[in-house]
Design a protein around this motif. Structure first.
Motif, PDB file in Angstrom:
ATOM      1  N   ARG A   6       0.819  -1.215   0.000  1.00 12.36           N
ATOM      2  CA  ARG A   6       0.000   0.000   0.000  1.00 12.36           C
ATOM      3  C   ARG A   6       0.853   1.265   0.000  1.00 12.36           C
ATOM      4  N   GLN A   7       2.177   1.108  -0.062  1.00 11.48           N
ATOM      5  CA  GLN A   7       3.099   2.255  -0.052  1.00 11.48           C
ATOM      6  C   GLN A   7       2.851   3.136   1.172  1.00 11.48           C
ATOM      7  N   LEU A   8       2.729   2.502   2.311  1.00  7.73           N
ATOM      8  CA  LEU A   8       2.371   3.226   3.529  1.00  7.73           C
ATOM      9  C   LEU A   8       3.517   4.078   4.076  1.00  7.73           C
ATOM     10  N   GLY A   9       4.720   3.539   4.052  1.00  6.24           N
ATOM     11  CA  GLY A   9       5.839   4.259   4.655  1.00  6.24           C
ATOM     12  C   GLY A   9       5.897   4.092   6.165  1.00  6.24           C
ATOM     13  N   GLU A  10       4.749   4.103   6.802  1.00  9.83           N
ATOM     14  CA  GLU A  10       4.644   3.818   8.229  1.00  9.83           C
ATOM     15  C   GLU A  10       3.276   3.214   8.500  1.00  9.83           C
ATOM     16  N   VAL A  11       3.162   2.495   9.600  1.00 11.69           N
ATOM     17  CA  VAL A  11       1.899   1.829   9.926  1.00 11.69           C
ATOM     18  C   VAL A  11       0.927   2.851  10.515  1.00 11.69           C
ATOM     19  N   PRO A  12      -0.272   2.948   9.965  1.00 13.12           N
ATOM     20  CA  PRO A  12      -1.258   3.882  10.536  1.00 13.12           C
ATOM     21  C   PRO A  12      -1.517   3.575  12.005  1.00 13.12           C
ATOM     22  N   GLY A  13      -1.575   4.598  12.824  1.00 14.38           N
ATOM     23  CA  GLY A  13      -1.790   4.408  14.248  1.00 14.38           C
ATOM     24  C   GLY A  13      -3.062   3.659  14.580  1.00 14.38           C
ATOM     25  N   SER A  14      -4.055   3.764  13.699  1.00 13.51           N
ATOM     26  CA  SER A  14      -5.332   3.094  13.960  1.00 13.51           C
ATOM     27  C   SER A  14      -5.202   1.576  14.009  1.00 13.51           C
ATOM     28  N   VAL A  15      -4.168   1.048  13.351  1.00 14.98           N
ATOM     29  CA  VAL A  15      -3.980  -0.406  13.319  1.00 14.98           C
ATOM     30  C   VAL A  15      -3.763  -0.943  14.728  1.00 14.98           C
ATOM     31  N   TRP A  16      -3.046  -0.176  15.572  1.00 16.53           N
ATOM     32  CA  TRP A  16      -2.702  -0.681  16.904  1.00 16.53           C
ATOM     33  C   TRP A  16      -3.913  -0.788  17.811  1.00 16.53           C
ATOM     34  N   GLY A  17      -5.013  -0.199  17.429  1.00 19.82           N
ATOM     35  CA  GLY A  17      -6.234  -0.324  18.221  1.00 19.82           C
ATOM     36  C   GLY A  17      -7.106  -1.491  17.809  1.00 19.82           C
ATOM     37  N   ARG A  18      -6.671  -2.239  16.818  1.00 19.80           N
ATOM     38  CA  ARG A  18      -7.469  -3.362  16.304  1.00 19.80           C
ATOM     39  C   ARG A  18      -7.089  -4.653  17.029  1.00 19.80           C
ATOM     40  N   GLY A  19      -7.404  -4.697  18.306  1.00 22.99           N
ATOM     41  CA  GLY A  19      -7.010  -5.834  19.128  1.00 22.99           C
ATOM     42  C   GLY A  19      -7.632  -7.144  18.734  1.00 22.99           C
ATOM     43  N   GLU A  20      -8.640  -7.113  17.863  1.00 24.55           N
ATOM     44  CA  GLU A  20      -9.297  -8.356  17.437  1.00 24.55           C
ATOM     45  C   GLU A  20      -8.586  -9.034  16.278  1.00 24.55           C
ATOM     46  N   ILE A  25      -1.022  -8.268   7.564  1.00 28.26           N
ATOM     47  CA  ILE A  25      -0.055  -8.301   6.472  1.00 28.26           C
ATOM     48  C   ILE A  25       0.381  -6.870   6.171  1.00 28.26           C
ATOM     49  N   LEU A  26       1.657  -6.599   6.420  1.00 28.18           N
ATOM     50  CA  LEU A  26       2.227  -5.273   6.199  1.00 28.18           C
ATOM     51  C   LEU A  26       3.401  -5.345   5.226  1.00 28.18           C
ATOM     52  N   ALA A  27       3.449  -6.374   4.419  1.00 29.61           N
ATOM     53  CA  ALA A  27       4.578  -6.593   3.517  1.00 29.61           C
ATOM     54  C   ALA A  27       4.658  -5.545   2.420  1.00 29.61           C
ATOM     55  N   ASP A  28       5.912  -5.229   2.052  1.00 33.32           N
ATOM     56  CA  ASP A  28       6.181  -4.399   0.877  1.00 33.32           C
ATOM     57  C   ASP A  28       5.548  -3.022   0.983  1.00 33.32           C
ATOM     58  N   ASN A  29       5.860  -2.342   2.088  1.00 38.66           N
ATOM     59  CA  ASN A  29       5.322  -1.006   2.323  1.00 38.66           C
ATOM     60  C   ASN A  29       6.399   0.036   2.575  1.00 38.66           C
ATOM     61  N   GLY A  30       7.665  -0.330   2.406  1.00 36.49           N
ATOM     62  CA  GLY A  30       8.734   0.628   2.647  1.00 36.49           C
ATOM     63  C   GLY A  30       8.895   1.017   4.101  1.00 36.49           C
ATOM     64  N   LEU A  31       8.454   0.158   5.010  1.00 37.37           N
ATOM     65  CA  LEU A  31       8.548   0.469   6.436  1.00 37.37           C
ATOM     66  C   LEU A  31       9.999   0.506   6.887  1.00 37.37           C
ATOM     67  N   THR A  32      10.362   1.511   7.659  1.00 34.72           N
ATOM     68  CA  THR A  32      11.720   1.623   8.195  1.00 34.72           C
ATOM     69  C   THR A  32      11.749   1.396   9.704  1.00 34.72           C
ATOM     70  N   GLU A  33      10.622   1.447  10.343  1.00 30.94           N
ATOM     71  CA  GLU A  33      10.559   1.167  11.774  1.00 30.94           C
ATOM     72  C   GLU A  33       9.194   0.601  12.126  1.00 30.94           C
ATOM     73  N   LEU A  34       9.158  -0.055  13.275  1.00 39.52           N
ATOM     74  CA  LEU A  34       7.920  -0.671  13.741  1.00 39.52           C
ATOM     75  C   LEU A  34       7.689  -0.245  15.181  1.00 39.52           C
ATOM     76  N   SER A  35       6.531   0.298  15.455  1.00 40.79           N
ATOM     77  CA  SER A  35       6.217   0.809  16.788  1.00 40.79           C
ATOM     78  C   SER A  35       6.085  -0.326  17.802  1.00 40.79           C
ATOM     79  N   PRO A  36       6.534  -0.110  19.036  1.00 40.69           N
ATOM     80  CA  PRO A  36       6.286  -1.077  20.110  1.00 40.69           C
ATOM     81  C   PRO A  36       4.802  -1.331  20.345  1.00 40.69           C
ATOM     82  N   GLU A  37       3.950  -0.467  19.792  1.00 42.47           N
ATOM     83  CA  GLU A  37       2.502  -0.662  19.909  1.00 42.47           C
ATOM     84  C   GLU A  37       2.054  -1.981  19.303  1.00 42.47           C
ATOM     85  N   ILE A  38       2.895  -2.595  18.476  1.00 44.13           N
ATOM     86  CA  ILE A  38       2.570  -3.895  17.888  1.00 44.13           C
ATOM     87  C   ILE A  38       2.219  -4.902  18.979  1.00 44.13           C
ATOM     88  N   GLY A  39       2.802  -4.722  20.161  1.00 47.85           N
ATOM     89  CA  GLY A  39       2.562  -5.648  21.260  1.00 47.85           C
ATOM     90  C   GLY A  39       1.131  -5.680  21.758  1.00 47.85           C
TER      91      GLY A  39
END
Length: 235
Positions: A6-20, A25-39
């Motif tokens: 999706r050429q995101l560049g970074e993960v939208p903050g709204s994703v971290w609220g989707r606890g369900e 799948i975040l492949a091939d988005n040019g991500l350079t960092e991943l927030s600890p919010e992934i936890g």
């Protein structure tokens, strides 16, 4: 949630609220960092972070103890992995290939649910001793590293079926392989082997031995035994 390419560049903050979420799948988005919010995504069973530009992943990955399917970290720029990955004891498939890893963490030995581990095309020279605790591991892919030997603990991989050691720096076959009762395919193409030990012919389940682009062959007696059992030997 499928956010592939999706050429995101970074993960939208709204994703971290989707606890369900169970699959992310975040492949091939040019991500350079991943927030600890992934936890926060503790229900995830599969996570795909492949084909990005990550130079590190947070310790918080180890909080995703529900991961039971696949974790893809391949084709990034990782030079090390956090010890917290050892908490993922239910994970069955881990791909950390195509990075810049010089070692795998000792904690990988705690990932006892692993059935397949892919660490091809890195800069590994050996494996941690803890690898031998992966009693259920069936496939181990190590092509294109700088591996010159394997630890004796590899003998503990009693369920291993497929071992890919192509394009490494082996001068001899690691003796630890002699005790692997279920090993079916052993690929050591493009190493530095000059001899094949006779114990290879005693591997009870061996179906294919690939020795191409080395300077060696089994002894006549070992070759005769391998052929008698129907093992394919490629020289």
């Amino acid at each position: 949630m499928n956010l592939w390419r999706r050429q995101l560049g970074e993960v939208p903050g709204s994703v971290w609220g989707r606890g369900e979420l169970e699959v992310l799948i975040l492949a091939d988005n040019g991500l350079t960092e991943l927030s600890p919010e992934i936890g926060r995504l503790t229900r995830l069973t599969t996570l795909d972070l492949g084909h990005n530009r990550l130079v590190s992943v947070p310790d918080a990955l180890g909080e995703l103890t529900g991961l039971s399917g696949c974790l893809y970290l391949h084709d990034n720029r990782l030079s090390e992995l956090p010890d917290s990955l050892g908490n993922l004891t239910r994970l069955s498939y881990l791909n950390v290939g195509e990075n810049a890893l010089t070692a795998l963490p000792e904690a990988i030995g705690r990932m006892t649910g692993l059935v397949e581990l892919r660490a091809q095309h890195n800069r590994l020279t050996t494996l941690p001793d803890g690898i031998g605790r992966l009693r259920g591991l069936r496939e181990l892919w190590l092509r294109g590293n700088a591996i010159a030997g394997l630890p004796p603990s590899v003998a503990g991989l009693g369920e291993l079926r497929h071992l890919d050691l192509r394009e490494n720096a082996l001068a001899e076959l690691p003796p630890a392989l002699a005790g692997l009762p279920r090993l079916r395919q052993l690929d050591v193409r493009s190493n530095r082997l000059t001899r094949v030990p006779d114990w290879v012919a005693e591997l009870p389940s061996l179906e294919k031995l690939d020795l191409r682009w080395n300077d060696c062959a089994p002894s006549p007696a070992a070759m005769a035994e391998l052929r008698r059992r129907g093992c394919v030997v490629l020289l």
